[in-house]
Design a protein around this motif. Structure first.
Motif, PDB file in Angstrom:
ATOM      1  N   GLY A   1       0.882  -1.187  -0.045  1.00 34.85           N
ATOM      2  CA  GLY A   1      -0.028  -0.119  -0.049  1.00 34.85           C
ATOM      3  C   GLY A   1       0.854   1.118   0.005  1.00 34.85           C
ATOM      4  N   THR A   2       0.371   2.256  -0.510  1.00 36.97           N
ATOM      5  CA  THR A   2       1.090   3.516  -0.380  1.00 36.97           C
ATOM      6  C   THR A   2       1.227   4.157   0.885  1.00 36.97           C
ATOM      7  N   HIS A   3       1.963   5.335   1.219  1.00 35.95           N
ATOM      8  CA  HIS A   3       2.035   5.940   2.538  1.00 35.95           C
ATOM      9  C   HIS A   3       0.753   6.202   2.824  1.00 35.95           C
ATOM     10  N   ARG A   4       0.002   6.893   1.640  1.00 39.36           N
ATOM     11  CA  ARG A   4      -1.262   7.454   2.263  1.00 39.36           C
ATOM     12  C   ARG A   4      -2.497   6.412   2.778  1.00 39.36           C
ATOM     13  N   GLU A   5      -2.390   5.483   1.973  1.00 41.49           N
ATOM     14  CA  GLU A   5      -3.152   4.124   2.342  1.00 41.49           C
ATOM     15  C   GLU A   5      -2.834   3.744   3.777  1.00 41.49           C
ATOM     16  N   LEU A   6      -1.381   3.541   3.876  1.00 42.02           N
ATOM     17  CA  LEU A   6      -1.184   2.834   5.448  1.00 42.02           C
ATOM     18  C   LEU A   6      -1.661   3.932   6.337  1.00 42.02           C
ATOM     19  N   ILE A   7      -1.485   5.223   6.132  1.00 46.77           N
ATOM     20  CA  ILE A   7      -2.002   6.178   7.325  1.00 46.77           C
ATOM     21  C   ILE A   7      -3.452   6.061   7.458  1.00 46.77           C
TER      22      ILE A   7
ATOM     23  N   ARG B   1      10.399  20.213   6.716  1.00 44.31           N
ATOM     24  CA  ARG B   1       9.298  21.425   6.601  1.00 44.31           C
ATOM     25  C   ARG B   1       7.997  20.398   6.764  1.00 44.31           C
ATOM     26  N   ALA B   2       6.831  20.850   7.232  1.00 37.51           N
ATOM     27  CA  ALA B   2       5.532  19.967   6.996  1.00 37.51           C
ATOM     28  C   ALA B   2       5.086  19.989   5.595  1.00 37.51           C
ATOM     29  N   ASP B   3       5.222  20.961   4.756  1.00 38.33           N
ATOM     30  CA  ASP B   3       4.815  20.802   3.502  1.00 38.33           C
ATOM     31  C   ASP B   3       5.566  19.866   2.423  1.00 38.33           C
ATOM     32  N   ALA B   4       6.908  20.149   2.936  1.00 37.14           N
ATOM     33  CA  ALA B   4       7.569  19.059   2.086  1.00 37.14           C
ATOM     34  C   ALA B   4       7.247  17.597   2.408  1.00 37.14           C
ATOM     35  N   PHE B   5       7.040  17.383   3.664  1.00 39.17           N
ATOM     36  CA  PHE B   5       6.849  15.928   4.302  1.00 39.17           C
ATOM     37  C   PHE B   5       5.486  15.628   3.858  1.00 39.17           C
TER      38      PHE B   5
ATOM     39  N   ASP C   1       2.679  11.859  -0.492  1.00 37.88           N
ATOM     40  CA  ASP C   1       2.063  11.928  -1.893  1.00 37.88           C
ATOM     41  C   ASP C   1       3.000  11.224  -2.820  1.00 37.88           C
ATOM     42  N   ASP C   2       4.355  11.462  -2.711  1.00 36.03           N
ATOM     43  CA  ASP C   2       5.258  10.674  -3.490  1.00 36.03           C
ATOM     44  C   ASP C   2       5.537   9.152  -3.172  1.00 36.03           C
ATOM     45  N   ASN C   3       4.924   8.950  -1.925  1.00 34.32           N
ATOM     46  CA  ASN C   3       5.567   7.467  -1.468  1.00 34.32           C
ATOM     47  C   ASN C   3       6.941   7.357  -1.356  1.00 34.32           C
ATOM     48  N   HIS C   4       7.595   8.545  -0.920  1.00 34.05           N
ATOM     49  CA  HIS C   4       9.164   8.693  -0.719  1.00 34.05           C
ATOM     50  C   HIS C   4       9.519   7.470   0.254  1.00 34.05           C
ATOM     51  N   PRO C   5      10.701   6.970  -0.161  1.00 37.04           N
ATOM     52  CA  PRO C   5      11.237   5.986   0.675  1.00 37.04           C
ATOM     53  C   PRO C   5      11.918   6.178   1.553  1.00 37.04           C
ATOM     54  N   GLY C   6      12.239   7.491   1.959  1.00 36.02           N
ATOM     55  CA  GLY C   6      12.904   7.700   3.260  1.00 36.02           C
ATOM     56  C   GLY C   6      12.024   8.070   4.357  1.00 36.02           C
ATOM     57  N   ILE C   7      10.631   7.721   4.276  1.00 32.43           N
ATOM     58  CA  ILE C   7       9.629   8.042   5.414  1.00 32.43           C
ATOM     59  C   ILE C   7       9.658   6.552   5.942  1.00 32.43           C
ATOM     60  N   SER C   8       9.896   6.419   7.056  1.00 30.62           N
ATOM     61  CA  SER C   8       9.975   5.013   7.844  1.00 30.62           C
ATOM     62  C   SER C   8       8.624   4.871   8.329  1.00 30.62           C
ATOM     63  N   PRO C   9       8.184   3.754   8.887  1.00 30.01           N
ATOM     64  CA  PRO C   9       6.973   3.222   9.649  1.00 30.01           C
ATOM     65  C   PRO C   9       6.600   4.296  10.950  1.00 30.01           C
ATOM     66  N   ALA C  10       7.767   4.263  11.474  1.00 28.58           N
ATOM     67  CA  ALA C  10       7.630   5.198  12.834  1.00 28.58           C
ATOM     68  C   ALA C  10       7.041   6.560  12.364  1.00 28.58           C
ATOM     69  N   MET C  11       7.447   7.143  11.309  1.00 26.64           N
ATOM     70  CA  MET C  11       7.106   8.548  10.883  1.00 26.64           C
ATOM     71  C   MET C  11       5.719   8.416  10.377  1.00 26.64           C
TER      72      MET C  11
END
Lengths: 395, 395, 395, 395
Positions: free
Chosen positions: A102-108, A147-151, A156-166
């Motif tokens: 799933g995408t980041h947004r879906e997991l969230i 920055r919150a907007d960059a995060f 949205d981009d499913n950036h691999p640098g975002i960990s589950p904890a985040m």
């Protein structure tokens, strides 16, 4: 949740609810005048990588005795953790069968649905405490962390640098759920999430629960400073054999752990100790029991040398579980009082306390404890603001 | 004075005066903004039972290295302590050749003459610190200990219930000389002398320097309380081989010592610990080096048992000498500011802190330290009142 | 028998018999080639001051876990110890409701009847091991202790100088039952009883089981000697909270205990250590768990000083029970081979080994262990002589 | 030679020669009946990477006190070590200014000339003890390490696989000089050199002096086995701050060191301990002082768990120097009696004892000690064979 700390907390609260145990070891039990939610009103749920109920999970950790577990077997046996978000790029030591899809947004969205359902199920407020295995250290120089907007765009981009904890921290903050990070993982501490927590007026706290060796270190070091006993070296070694210890065998996770122990000493003493070594050893005969051995080399009057040795034969989860519970109670209070962003006054619970601004944290245990009590009294006295219930995060 | 603590203090001050040593281990060295007398302005003198100069005395104690002693040999060698008032009814462990002769009033007059001569000799103010061997425990139910007028009459009558330590304290107080009791002996603490100190506006403090094991006990116990870790038992044992240890082989002196260690723990924890054992062992291989070994049995969450072991390899005189010096500097400040009676804010320096009234003392080290700093800042900021110089009492 | 060691031995043998436990901790388990009675053929019975069955007794000692006890509850619950011979002139710490009544000769006859009945009940050979509480130290200058005929007359005269432990030893020896003394009490060691044992060809051994601290002392000291590391001082302290510890609070019993620990060190090192201190402290939080802390001050090359510290967190009964069992197996072998008098080769099991003649015992653990193995092999190889069964003595 | 062990040995022998010190800490001092060369007849010389005399070198190591050094300043000051053969491919931690130049054969010839000159200078026999910094672990699968003729050809070819330690061993063996390896480096232990030593009838011994932690490990482990106390885990950690510790920071050298500590435990216990961890930490506050902390987890009767903790506050060079001296005296005896090849009976001195054949070594300290004494008595009783003098190898 099915980890040693989570199951110990869940079983413990259940034993207290049933009047089978006293609230020993719960630091705030004696302050009955504070406006904290009573222990018996707490309900614990969470996520796990493994598919077992809390009773089965608790049995594998061997923290609680057979008598203790049997007394709450029905209750724990009926609770099955939600499936945790998992990504083996961030945690190699302890993993489930497969990574989450799933995408980041879906997991969230999934996390938020679980939280909402739980809140309505218990008809109460929710707090999330991260008790998951330590993730690998992440370099956070990229602007997505700052920055919150960059995060948001990175999500949205499913950036691999975002960990589950985040992902978990973001899900909580944007849903108004207070979030505490009991692990050394990089999570709500990144500037982007701190900005978000301030903007949404959601209280956050962290990181890395201050349980055994660091607890005693921040007790003893300020006293040595007060007596002008100069610390020439401080050698700390640990032996432990639980899942936490196993995770820490992986250098990337260990780095995170050692990192949070680093400048504690400098902060307490007012000067750097070049020979400050911290070693963590995975040693199975101990299981969840842990031994923390410290040797402190000090110089006193006229430069004469002395030594202090401290050997703490402790139980990791027995020390950690009550802290996790108290952090949740404090964050819930902050949330009800409308306090958002980092609740700096909870620093006494953490090895690497987050601060609200750029200033360094206080590490001295006596100073932290005094600040906690001051905050609790002041905040309890304020008028109420909002509502929720308590859910620890995965493990 | 010729004891291990006195000679260490004397040699140390001399080494600092000559710039051969830094003020390491002196707790107040870092507070240069306070109105305390500079270390290099201090001159140390005193009484002794034995007839040797300070250089000879220091050699027998083996606290300081040959290099350290040689550097100040001239200075120490030229100082010969006054003959101490001695009474073997009060101290059997360490005695000189014979008891002092003369009535109480004559002995007091002698002490006062010595103090005056020294003050005029150094052209400065005097403070007396009791560093003598521990006297036997004295029952103080008799009214002579409780009312200043009864005490005065007992002096006139040469009452045998008045110990050398009381004679010294009386001599100081009635001469306007501040007095600190670094030993467990009963001295300025008796109500009669406290009354006198208040009436004459002379600052007093005591008793029993908090150096090694009790220091760490009052550091650790409050932290265990803050974490709700219940103390089930605390076993403290000591091995030491100096003159102090030898004196403590005599049960009557030991009683005094153990007494001052007694309720420390109850006070720090807020509840009594029935299994609190304190053992002191005379063990010659260590000389002035001391080893204090503590085992703490605690219960945490859900009653689970853990243990903390602390082993302090310390040097008795190296820990004690700087405290004696700081007590003297603080009492001198109090005297200059016109503070009389018990200076309760100096409690951090003592195992059995005297209080100004009937209330129990605070034993928690962090609280005591905060109170000391508060007092120092407030008192330093007050306008000056009086004048004198610094003389430790016998040993 | 209903003491911590006796019930642990009884439960342990039962667990092994049923295949629920391995023979871990039984020193001779690995030597299957020796002619020792198999563990599963052993039946344990004995005397007690208290009137409870072995299951009830074992519960009060808290040595074994609930699981372990439940597994053998039926067996232990069905065994009720015989009433022990009791005399509060000899044991003040732990006593039953009242002293035994009857003359010495009557009490002896009672013991012998119990032994005969048990032997015929199990259809086997009997060995008695003294596991009773430590009796007070007895002066043995009187001739009744030194000559068998004088001892016999003293029995006839009901002489008050004959303790219960001596009555038991006499009863055994004169009935051909091998006798081992696991306590520090004066029993079969008196010359009169040794003479009798030799004359009747009954094997005896003792005294005072070498379990924790003394075991390690006799392991380490010979190695220090081999390396020419000179022992300047040896400080041994113990904390323990079981019935044994309680008994030792009484100075008369303690004297017996300390006595047997005395010359161990001199013997292992070849020179006396003036600063050898042994302290035993009754400290309840530990129960049957025991902590033995040793500090050893040594001098090496060029007189440089070093320290060794040993901290043994042990369980008294867990260490003692298997030794008691092995002593019984060895004495049974000796009896079958027709060896009478002191079996000196069993010295490895005792703090104060009895010797066959006037020569001092060997205390060095490695030398004792080698002698035990030599003896076991040689004796096993001899042809059989006699017959019996195994009964430990009271507690 | 200018290392901490070498200078301590040299100064110590000199102090004993002059009657300023007793032979404390020299294991064989008490056996005056053996045919070992008297300590006062020993003369020590050697090689070093650094260009300073022994007095200057000893000062930098801070092992000996100022008094001790001053007493032998003239003697040590007059001795300047020969320049050691150096190759930074084999030792990166501690190196001199540059690598040695010259072919293998030239370097060997240089060493042999130095030995001959020294022997004629002192008119005596020579023994070489390797006290140099630990070299990196070398894979010895190549045949050059396994056959004497292949090794000779490799020397001719200037093969880079031959380390300085091997060159020294070869130089000694082919010159009839006995050689002991006190370091973990691969040297005389390779089959090619063992073959040569046998053929030339030159005694060799090694490797890695058994000083502190391993010494105690091999003392305690056999006793645990004798008592059937099962070792579940053994955690050993060290802190030390001397040049040796610094060298061991390099993983390649550490590997050699840990390797020699590896199977010691299995050998002493008779079964492998999976959780046997050995950690070595470079920690400067200690200098040559060393602290070895062991935690041993054991199971006893019925599987009950206990712990033994050993803390050895030792001095590395003070423990090592006398062993190096005794090894030299023993090898000299062996040489005079015409014993060639590995002298297996010297195993008590080494962490990784070499054996004469393919069988594993005995590691149990008591067994090794007994074998040493047996060998010494038997060998002393044999008639003399040859002649030489004592020279330790580089450092």
């Amino acid at each position: 949740m099915g980890g040693a700390v989570g199951t110990t907390a869940a079983a413990g609260i259940e034993l207290i609810r049933r009047g089978l145990q006293q609230p020993t070891g719960l630091p705030l039990a004696e302050f009955s005048d504070l406006d904290l939610v009573p222990y018996q009103n707490i309900r614990i749920h969470g996520w796990d990588l493994f598919d077992h109920n809390l009773y089965e999970a608790a049995q594998t950790h061997r923290v609680l005795s057979r008598e203790e577990l049997e007394a709450v077997a029905n209750d724990l046996g009926s609770r099955r953790p939600w499936t945790a978000v998992s990504n083996r790029n961030y945690c190699r030591g302890v993993v489930g069968e497969r990574d989450s899809t799933g995408t980041h947004r879906e997991l969230i969205a999934g996390i938020q649905q679980q939280l909402s359902a739980f809140a309505s199920d218990i008809d109460g407020r929710v707090v999330v405490i991260n008790l998951a295995s330590t993730e690998h250290a992440v370099e956070i120089t990229d602007e997505i962390y700052h920055r919150a907007d960059a995060f948001e765009r990175a999500l949205d981009d499913n950036h691999p640098g975002i960990s589950p904890a985040m992902l978990y921290a973001y899900a909580c903050i944007t849903q108004g759920v207070a979030y505490g990070n009991f692990t050394p993982s990089r999570s709500a501490e990144i500037p982007a999430l701190r900005e978000l927590a301030r903007d949404r007026t959601v209280p956050i706290a962290g990181k890395d629960g201050k349980t055994g060796q660091t607890f005693l270190k921040t007790v003893i070091a300020p006293a040595l400073r007060a007596r002008a006993l100069h610390v020439d070296g401080w050698f700390s070694t640990n032996i432990l054999g639980n899942r936490d210890g196993e995770a820490l065998r992986h250098p990337e996770s260990l780095e995170n752990k050692i990192g949070t122990k680093g400048d504690v000493l400098t902060n307490c003493l007012g000067y750097p100790v070049e020979d400050h070594l911290v070693k963590i050893n995975y040693y199975r005969p101990r299981g969840d029991d842990k031994e923390a051995w410290d040797n402190i080399d000090i110089s006193g009057f006229l430069g004469h040398r002395m030594q202090i040795k401290v050997d703490f034969l402790c139980k990791d989860s027995i020390l950690a579980a009550p802290l996790a519970i108290e952090i949740a109670r404090c964050l819930d209070l902050a949330n009800r009082r409308g306090q958002g962003g980092v609740v700096e006054s909870l620093g006494v619970f953490f090895k690497a306390p987050m601060t609200a601004g750029d200033h360094p944290p206080v590490h001295s245990f006596p100073e932290q404890q005094m600040e906690l009590l001051r905050w609790l009294r002041a905040t309890s006295a304020e008028p109420e603001a909002v509502a929720g219930s308590f859910v620890p995060r995965p493990e």
